[in-house]
Write a protein that holds these residues in place. Structure first.
Motif: not given
Length: 198
Positions: A111-113, A140-145
């Motif tokens: 995601g980005v924001g 903001n950038a994110n990686l999730g699982l």
């Protein structure tokens, strides 16, 4: 307290009975940041998936996290310093959640924001106190699982990278000469928690 827990349980069961498409999810996480002074308190969020392309779902989310720090110590044998710091992080994002063929319970996401950070710092030294606040925005950038425990409940981990410009007050050319300097600053946040789809 028991009546509040019962109400929350009935609320979630009602949603699970009537909402079959599972476009919404709520999450509660424990956040950890790389800033030594700040301790994570709680991170909560809600997400809505508005496009289902089969292997990927696109959506938007809003999360907020609270960090805090408090120090109280005595120096120079008799001067007490009391210091409280709270940071609130508000994160609207757009995201993509992927389905892995053959591993339906495992869902990576990215995601980005643009996040909003708010600092509230209270200083008290020898009975004299003052408060300072500051706020700024950050990419903001994110990686999730996430991993589905059931068709509704899941556990997840996530990494958020924030990059922002922050103003710093520095001494320019002497004891009474100051200026603001803008610098790029980063904040790394790691989250682990649970969620519920409805």
């Amino acid at each position: 307290m028991n009546s509040k827990l019962l109400f929350c349980a009935l609320f979630l069961v009602t949603f699970s009975l009537f909402a079959q498409d599972k476009k919404w999810s709520i999450e509660a996480n424990y956040p950890i940041t790389d800033e030594d002074q700040l301790n994570g308190v709680l991170d909560v969020g809600v997400k809505y998936r508005f496009v289902d392309l089969g292997i990927v779902q696109l959506g938007a989310g809003l999360g907020t996290a609270l960090f805090s720090d408090r120090e109280n110590y005595i120096y120079d044998s008799n001067i007490e310093l009391d210091y409280k710091w709270k940071r609130i992080l508000v994160q609207p994002t757009v995201f993509a959640e992927f389905s892995i063929p053959g591993l339906a319970k495992l869902k990576p996401s990215a995601g980005v924001g643009y996040s909003y950070l708010y600092d509230d710092i209270d200083h008290k030294q020898a009975e004299v106190g003052y408060n300072e606040t500051d706020s700024w925005g950050a990419f903001n950038a994110n990686l999730g699982l996430s991993y589905d425990l059931t068709n509704r409940f899941f556990v997840k981990i996530q990494y958020d990278y924030l990059n922002h410009r922050q103003r710093w007050l520095i001494n320019a050319d002497g004891p009474n000469s100051y200026r603001y300097e803008t610098k790029w600053n980063t904040m790394n946040v790691f989250k682990a928690g649970v969620g519920f789809r409805f």
